[in-house]
Write a protein that holds these residues in place. Structure first.
Motif: not given
Length: 237
Positions: A66-79
């Motif tokens: 998920l985007p906020r599973s880490t310390n900074s937001r990850m972009r969704r791979e679907a995007r």
């Protein structure tokens, strides 16, 4: 001293919540310390093209963070329009690990898809996905049996996974992110309840590791996975 103050052979606090999602045929929330992975298992009345009209079933897996599973937001791979190489590698590992303990002929011509979604990441997401994924798969198979879609249990054994590594010169079990990000050697072990090896991933991040160090990591993994299998047994009891 480990950052978490654990002993070298000590697991993080581990818990499994069965039936975490009411809509799925099987589900489990697997928590390894601050790593939380939601695993769901879904039945599909189809199989990959290479298995059509074979009478054989299939088990596969998908993995995502998920985007906020880490310390900074990850972009969704679907995007982005495609999965990263890491995502593909991990979901193939999860699928291979689960298939190692399933008799596909007992499933009939249907597929079980195990989805592993990382809610919160603090190291060891792939090993948590495998260990929790087995529990979701087990619950899904029990659904198939209770509805008489299959007659016998196709699961032949438990499977679980754990990380080990060389951190600050010492072999340690179940690395969290603080250790994983600076470990001299990083390894993941997948084993069955009977002690069979399914897969080993081991990489020297700094200096090459010795055969004796590898043996020590394997010993830690055996003990850790034995504990996880006992926890799986308690979760489905």
């Amino acid at each position: 001293m480990r950052p978490s103050n654990r002993e070298k052979a000590q697991l993080r606090d581990v818990s499994f919540e069965m039936g975490a999602i009411k809509n799925a045929e099987g589900s489990c929330m697997a928590k390894f310390g601050d790593t939380h992975v939601l695993c769901t298992a879904s039945v599909e009345d189809r199989v990959p093209p290479f298995l059509r009209n074979s009478g054989q079933g299939w088990v596969t897996a998908e993995y995502g963070m998920l985007p906020r599973s880490t310390n900074s937001r990850m972009r969704r791979e679907a995007r982005e329009g495609k999965q990263s190489g890491r995502t593909q590698e991990i979901q193939r590992l999860v699928g291979r690990s689960l298939r190692a303990v399933v008799d596909m002929g007992q499933l009939g011509e249907r597929q079980i898809v195990v989805d592993c979604d990382v809610i919160q990441a603090d190291g060891g997401t792939r090993t948590a996905a495998i260990t929790g994924g087995w529990l979701a798969l087990y619950e899904c198979v029990e659904f198939l049996r209770s509805t008489e879609l299959i007659k016998s249990n196709p699961i032949t054994d438990h499977v679980a996974a754990i990380s080990c590594g060389i951190y600050a010169g010492a072999a340690v079990l179940d690395l969290d992110y603080a250790e994983d990000s600076s470990a001299e050697t990083d390894a993941n072990f997948v084993m069955t309840g009977a002690g069979g090896l399914v897969e080993i991933q081991a990489t020297a991040e700094q200096d090459p590791f010795s055969e004796s160090q590898f043996s020590e990591l394997l010993g830690l993994a055996k003990d850790g996975i034995a504990q996880l299998v006992q926890m799986q047994k308690a979760a489905i009891a």
